[in-house]
Design an enzyme around this catalytic site. Structure first.
Site, PDB file in Angstrom:
ATOM      1  N   ASP A  36       0.847  -1.192   0.000  1.00 14.36           N
ATOM      2  CA  ASP A  36       0.000   0.000   0.000  1.00 14.36           C
ATOM      3  C   ASP A  36       0.883   1.242   0.000  1.00 14.36           C
ATOM      4  OD1 ASP A  36      -3.222   0.305   0.648  1.00 14.36           O
ATOM      5  OD2 ASP A  36      -2.072   2.093   1.191  1.00 14.36           O
ATOM      6  N   ASP A  62       3.857   2.778  -4.135  1.00 14.76           N
ATOM      7  CA  ASP A  62       2.982   3.578  -4.988  1.00 14.76           C
ATOM      8  C   ASP A  62       2.949   2.866  -6.333  1.00 14.76           C
ATOM      9  OD1 ASP A  62       1.790   5.342  -6.724  1.00 14.76           O
ATOM     10  OD2 ASP A  62       3.111   7.028  -6.274  1.00 14.76           O
ATOM     11  N   VAL A  63       1.838   2.219  -6.653  1.00 14.19           N
ATOM     12  CA  VAL A  63       1.795   1.374  -7.844  1.00 14.19           C
ATOM     13  C   VAL A  63       1.924   2.160  -9.139  1.00 14.19           C
ATOM     14  CG1 VAL A  63       0.394  -0.367  -6.661  1.00 14.19           C
ATOM     15  CG2 VAL A  63      -0.738   1.397  -8.038  1.00 14.19           C
ATOM     16  N   SER A 141     -14.613  -3.821 -11.382  1.00 16.90           N
ATOM     17  CA  SER A 141     -15.779  -3.186 -10.764  1.00 16.90           C
ATOM     18  C   SER A 141     -17.005  -3.407 -11.644  1.00 16.90           C
ATOM     19  CB  SER A 141     -15.537  -1.685 -10.600  1.00 16.90           C
ATOM     20  OG  SER A 141     -16.714  -0.998 -10.231  1.00 16.90           O
ATOM     21  N   TYR A 154     -12.821   6.379 -13.838  1.00 23.74           N
ATOM     22  CA  TYR A 154     -12.826   5.104 -13.101  1.00 23.74           C
ATOM     23  C   TYR A 154     -13.384   3.973 -13.961  1.00 23.74           C
ATOM     24  CZ  TYR A 154     -13.682   1.985  -9.081  1.00 23.74           C
ATOM     25  OH  TYR A 154     -13.700   0.931  -8.199  1.00 23.74           O
ATOM     26  N   LYS A 158     -11.262   0.710 -15.087  1.00 26.92           N
ATOM     27  CA  LYS A 158     -11.696  -0.635 -14.712  1.00 26.92           C
ATOM     28  C   LYS A 158     -12.053  -1.466 -15.948  1.00 26.92           C
ATOM     29  CE  LYS A 158     -11.447  -0.537 -10.164  1.00 26.92           C
ATOM     30  NZ  LYS A 158     -10.464  -1.386  -9.458  1.00 26.92           N
TER      31      LYS A 158
END
Length: 248
Positions: A36, A62-63, A141, A154, A158
């Site tokens: 995370d 931090d991805v 999602s 978003y 997704k």
């Protein structure tokens, strides 16, 4: 135990679905890397797992940074060995109507969900190919399949994940690496702003179950996809949304 001695990385694991998945994996015997961007929160989750008798390592990551992903993957491998299971779950929301959305709001969501997932995919896949086994699970999602007012960034991110899942599943199947996605509709900290928006007040009432899921209700699907029980399942999207896909 369905995941005994497996090494699992769960990104965005300091809260919500990621936390529930990390805890579920630990209960099933996995050694879990709690990855995370918030170090203290990740350590809190990892410490809770250890206090329950599980094995867990907090990993700051931090991805959206390839360098941080590569460093985090190396840290996990040094501590636990090659990664068996990757859960690409880290996410952010930056809600705004499309005609008001800024470049920053767009870029941040795409960077975390899409670029971050791609960076982690590349960070683990070489070892998985060499060992001819692995499980990669994307947290998508219901928004990816249905769209959402005020969340075009978003929904696009997704949805892009699903294309990544299917392409990776085709490429990696020959190496016994299974790639799937879960499309949940859950009550989490990340979705709070959208869920409490008056414009969506009636949305939950249209669900057959008339409620949002709790993260702990989503986690068992991730356990299934990481376990030997899913050995002939790849390139799939499993909706865990209270029947929402039936009523859209």
């Amino acid at each position: 135990m369905q995941m005994k001695d497996k090494v699992a990385v769960v990104t965005g694991a300091a809260q919500g679905i990621g936390r529930a998945v990390a805890e579920a994996y630990a209960r099933e015997g996995a050694r879990v890397a709690v990855a995370d961007v918030r170090a203290e929160a990740a350590e809190e989750v990892a410490d809770g797992i250890r206090r329950q008798g599980g094995e867990a390592l907090a990993v700051l990551c931090d991805v959206s940074s390839r360098a941080e992903v590569d460093r985090a993957a190396a840290d996990v491998k040094e501590a636990y060995g090659p990664i068996d299971v990757l859960v690409n779950n880290a996410g952010v929301t930056r809600p705004a109507m499309l005609h008001k959305m800024t470049d920053t709001e767009w870029d941040q969501v795409i960077a975390v969900h899409l670029s971050g997932s791609f960076y982690w995919l590349q960070a683990v896949v070489h070892d998985m190919i060499e060992r001819e086994r692995g499980r990669i699970i994307f947290s998508s999602s219901s928004t990816a399949q249905n769209g959402s007012i005020g969340q075009i960034n978003y929904a696009a991110a997704k949805s892009g994940m699903l294309g990544m899942v299917r392409s990776a599943a085709r490429e990696l199947g020959r190496y016994n690496i299974l790639v799937n996605a879960v499309a949940p509709a859950a009550a989490t900290e990340m979705t709070l702003k959208v869920r409490t928006d008056p414009r969506f007040a009636d949305a939950v009432k249209r669900l057959p179950l008339r409620r949002h899921a709790e993260p702990e209700e989503i986690a068992p699907t991730f356990v299934y996809l990481a376990s030997d029980a899913s050995s002939f399942v790849t390139g799939q999207v499993i909706s865990v949304d209270g029947g929402g896909m039936m009523v859209r």
